[in-house]
Write an enzyme that holds these catalytic residues in place. Structure first.
Site, mmCIF file in Angstrom:
data_model
loop_
_atom_site.group_PDB
_atom_site.id
_atom_site.type_symbol
_atom_site.label_atom_id
_atom_site.label_comp_id
_atom_site.label_asym_id
_atom_site.label_seq_id
_atom_site.Cartn_x
_atom_site.Cartn_y
_atom_site.Cartn_z
ATOM 1 N N THR A 77 49.144 -6.229 -8.782
ATOM 2 C CA THR A 77 49.163 -7.013 -10.021
ATOM 3 C C THR A 77 50.082 -8.226 -9.946
ATOM 4 O O THR A 77 49.692 -9.336 -10.319
ATOM 5 C CB THR A 77 49.570 -6.119 -11.204
ATOM 6 O OG1 THR A 77 48.587 -5.092 -11.360
ATOM 7 C CG2 THR A 77 49.686 -6.914 -12.490
ATOM 8 N N ASN A 98 54.538 -5.694 -6.561
ATOM 9 C CA ASN A 98 55.077 -5.500 -7.909
ATOM 10 C C ASN A 98 56.585 -5.295 -7.817
ATOM 11 O O ASN A 98 57.351 -5.847 -8.598
ATOM 12 C CB ASN A 98 54.413 -4.305 -8.582
ATOM 13 C CG ASN A 98 52.942 -4.542 -8.862
ATOM 14 O OD1 ASN A 98 52.500 -5.683 -9.006
ATOM 15 N ND2 ASN A 98 52.170 -3.478 -8.936
ATOM 16 N N LYS A 159 51.424 -6.106 -20.029
ATOM 17 C CA LYS A 159 52.392 -5.990 -18.935
ATOM 18 C C LYS A 159 53.280 -7.236 -18.893
ATOM 19 O O LYS A 159 52.784 -8.361 -18.999
ATOM 20 C CB LYS A 159 51.683 -5.859 -17.580
ATOM 21 C CG LYS A 159 50.935 -4.560 -17.363
ATOM 22 C CD LYS A 159 50.332 -4.544 -15.974
ATOM 23 C CE LYS A 159 49.542 -3.270 -15.699
ATOM 24 N NZ LYS A 159 48.945 -3.265 -14.340
ATOM 25 N N ASP A 303 43.476 -1.855 -16.131
ATOM 26 C CA ASP A 303 44.158 -1.326 -14.948
ATOM 27 C C ASP A 303 44.687 0.079 -15.210
ATOM 28 O O ASP A 303 44.501 0.989 -14.395
ATOM 29 C CB ASP A 303 45.304 -2.246 -14.551
ATOM 30 C CG ASP A 303 46.002 -1.799 -13.275
ATOM 31 O OD1 ASP A 303 45.378 -1.884 -12.203
ATOM 32 O OD2 ASP A 303 47.159 -1.352 -13.356
ATOM 33 N N HIS A 307 43.380 3.394 -13.090
ATOM 34 C CA HIS A 307 44.298 4.300 -12.393
ATOM 35 C C HIS A 307 44.159 5.730 -12.898
ATOM 36 O O HIS A 307 44.279 6.685 -12.123
ATOM 37 C CB HIS A 307 45.738 3.827 -12.578
ATOM 38 C CG HIS A 307 46.135 2.711 -11.671
ATOM 39 N ND1 HIS A 307 46.232 2.863 -10.304
ATOM 40 C CD2 HIS A 307 46.456 1.417 -11.924
ATOM 41 C CE1 HIS A 307 46.608 1.717 -9.748
ATOM 42 N NE2 HIS A 307 46.742 0.815 -10.714
ATOM 43 N N HIS A 351 42.979 -8.118 -8.885
ATOM 44 C CA HIS A 351 42.594 -7.270 -7.753
ATOM 45 C C HIS A 351 41.420 -6.414 -8.196
ATOM 46 O O HIS A 351 41.082 -6.377 -9.386
ATOM 47 C CB HIS A 351 43.750 -6.368 -7.284
ATOM 48 C CG HIS A 351 44.376 -5.563 -8.385
ATOM 49 N ND1 HIS A 351 43.751 -4.482 -8.970
ATOM 50 C CD2 HIS A 351 45.564 -5.690 -9.033
ATOM 51 C CE1 HIS A 351 44.525 -3.971 -9.913
ATOM 52 N NE2 HIS A 351 45.627 -4.709 -9.985
ATOM 53 N N HIS A 484 44.590 0.490 -5.657
ATOM 54 C CA HIS A 484 44.226 -0.770 -5.003
ATOM 55 C C HIS A 484 45.367 -1.209 -4.097
ATOM 56 O O HIS A 484 46.409 -0.563 -4.038
ATOM 57 C CB HIS A 484 43.948 -1.839 -6.066
ATOM 58 C CG HIS A 484 45.010 -1.907 -7.113
ATOM 59 N ND1 HIS A 484 46.156 -2.652 -6.984
ATOM 60 C CD2 HIS A 484 45.118 -1.286 -8.316
ATOM 61 C CE1 HIS A 484 46.918 -2.493 -8.052
ATOM 62 N NE2 HIS A 484 46.316 -1.659 -8.878
#
Length: 544
Positions: A77, A98, A159, A303, A307, A351, A484
């Protein structure tokens, strides 16, 4: 005859002037949308289920780059958002993960973490963030410089890193959602000392709390034939619910799942992001004067959902069908507030994601799981025995091995010798596909294949000394949910759609790459490229 010629030249001059003015007319607002973990095939797989006013409107009236890829590893990310907006790769902008191991400080650092600033909007440390670790400018920075800081930049994402890195160093503000027991949009003293009134009013409303409701499928679940079974062995789910299956009563489940955090792991996180983005357009009066403004908008819930549930889940399908409505909502709002023809949008991803390896194994496709803890212990033992010296390896993380150069020097061990020894050992391990060393990356130049991607993701100061690549669909993760990070197409193939002012209608299967986005926006606006840009303007969309 002379009169006819004069008329002809007059008409031609008027036509050229009109075309020139049309070309030079800049959008009042650029909205860059990054959908976290969006694979390109989510556009095609769910195409028949989308409405006419969201993704289909963008594609049918905009320009669709069907063969768009990340040109580096790792596909995470932080690096993704930085690369989209800076027009270059981690090699130059420095966001190599990250989080990553800082060998000069002997500790891990977070891509947006900044202890020198204060939280604004909360007493929690969640606001101690800034873009100071990103070494280059973003296209939004260049627009601020070009307009003498008169064009605004506002970043919005659940985020922090999805808001901060795209907005760049000169942003007027970047806002992110602090969940837990607060459910507030916050920022940091890097941008301001106090939240503006419109943000305070949004936080004081019941918008976030209103999403503590039941999440069921948008349409009849029996019609979700583009995804796997609702109940299977490959999904995570929520604490307090025995199966990862619809419906999900978020109000009932919130206590065991981080209270407001559960909203992030549902499509309602995208709804909340859309609500706040619209409030930002209104509150900041974006697109209301002659100076181009930027809204950097990232949808993070996709995302979290990937996950948790995996790319083949009905939960992910439902999230994208609902996101289609969010895109339509944003477009309708922009039409009303800024006006059709006065704004430009691009939509891409940071991604992709891999199918759950356990699921792939169940259908006889190679895939697996890698135990990085066991691997690190064995590697440490091997190196200590081989060189009769402890502590030569400082850290192993993110597929990289970091050396302790002080101990190497004291022991009289050449770094290149250690590189070769470790590389040979790692390559012998099961589940390993490729290994490359610092010496190879700094002395050679790779233009194709995985080594090229590794080199583009390698920052000479921040990266490790030996980099290893796992087999395809082999991950360091739980046996449920997707992740990822690789250089394989399931992680690199992302959507890219341009729409609006300055964009012609069309599509191409010519390859384009993530660093091409920012230079394309720069060319469209007639401003300088970001200062580290290595991408190229996508001429097929811009040239007549």
């Amino acid at each position: 005859m002379k009169y006819i010629l004069i008329l002809a030249f007059s008409f031609l001059f008027s036509f050229q002037l009109s075309a020139q003015n049309k070309t030079e007319k800049k959008p009042k607002l650029v909205v860059g949308i990054v959908v976290d973990q969006m694979r390109y095939d989510y556009l095609t797989r769910f195409w028949e289920r989308y409405g006419d006013d969201g993704f289909k409107r963008l594609i049918k009236n905009g320009y669709n780059f069907k063969n768009h890829h990340f040109n580096y590893v790792p596909t995470y990310t932080g690096p993704g958002h930085a690369s989209v907006w800076t027009g270059t790769s981690p090699m130059n902008h420095g966001i190599i993960g990250n989080s990553w191991f800082n060998k000069f400080e002997d500790r891990f650092v977070y891509c947006a973490g900044d202890e020198s600033v204060k939280s604004v909007g909360t007493s929690d440390d969640a606001g101690k963030m800034s873009p100071h670790r990103m070494k280059t400018t973003s296209v939004a920075d260049q627009n601020r410089l070009f307009t003498q800081m008169k064009g605004k930049t506002i970043g919005v994402a659940l985020k922090d890193r999805g808001s901060i890195l795209p907005a760049g160093h000169t942003a007027n503000a970047a806002y992110w959602f602090h969940g837990r027991n607060e459910g507030k949009w916050i920022t940091s003293s890097f941008y301001m000392e106090e939240l503006p009134q419109w943000v305070k009013e949004f936080n004081a409303s019941d918008k976030a709390e209103s999403y503590f409701k039941t999440w069921n499928t948008l349409y009849d679940i029996e019609t979700y034939v583009e995804s796997g079974d609702d109940i299977n062995d490959f999904e995570g789910g929520f604490k307090g619910k025995s199966t990862a299956s619809f419906p999900y009563d978020l109000d009932k489940l919130k206590k065991e799942n981080g209270n407001y955090e559960i909203i992030k792991i549902s499509p309602f996180g995208s709804d909340l992001t859309t609500d706040f983005a619209k409030a930002a357009i209104e509150g900041e009066e974006l697109g209301q004067d002659e100076y181009t403004d930027f809204l950097t908008l990232s949808y993070s819930s996709t995302d979290y959902l990937g996950h948790n549930f995996g790319v083949n889940s009905k939960e992910v399908q439902d999230a994208y069908l609902r996101l289609d409505h969010n895109i339509a909502d944003i477009l309708e709002y922009l039409d009303e507030k800024v006006g059709q023809g006065n704004y430009t949008i691009f939509l891409t991803a940071d991604h992709g994601a891999v199918d759950v390896p356990a699921y792939l194994q169940s259908v006889k496709i190679p895939g697996g799981y890698f135990n990085d803890v066991d691997f690190t212990e064995k590697l440490q033992d091997f190196v200590a025995e081989e060189f009769d010296e402890e502590g030569l390896i400082m850290n192993v993380s993110n597929g990289q091995v970091f050396f302790n150069y002080q101990i190497l020097e004291e022991a009289g061990i050449e770094a290149e010798n250690l590189e070769k020894t470790i590389a040979a050992y790692i390559l012998k391990q099961e589940q390993m596909d490729k290994v490359i060393t610092r010496s190879q990356l700094t002395s050679g130049s790779y233009t194709t294949g995985i080594r090229s991607l590794l080199q583009n993701g390698f920052n000479q100061r921040r990266s490790g000394d030996v980099i290893f690549v796992l087999n395809p669909a082999t991950i360091t993760y739980s046996r449920t949910g997707s992740t990822h990070g690789s250089g394989l197409t399931y992680d690199t193939h992302a959507p890219l759609i341009f729409y609006g002012a300055g964009v012609k209608q069309g599509s191409t299967t010519q390859r384009s790459e993530i660093p091409d986005i920012a230079p394309t926006v720069s060319a469209l606006l007639g401003i300088a490229f970001p200062n580290g840009a290595t991408g190229k303007p996508l001429f097929m969309m811009l040239d007549e």
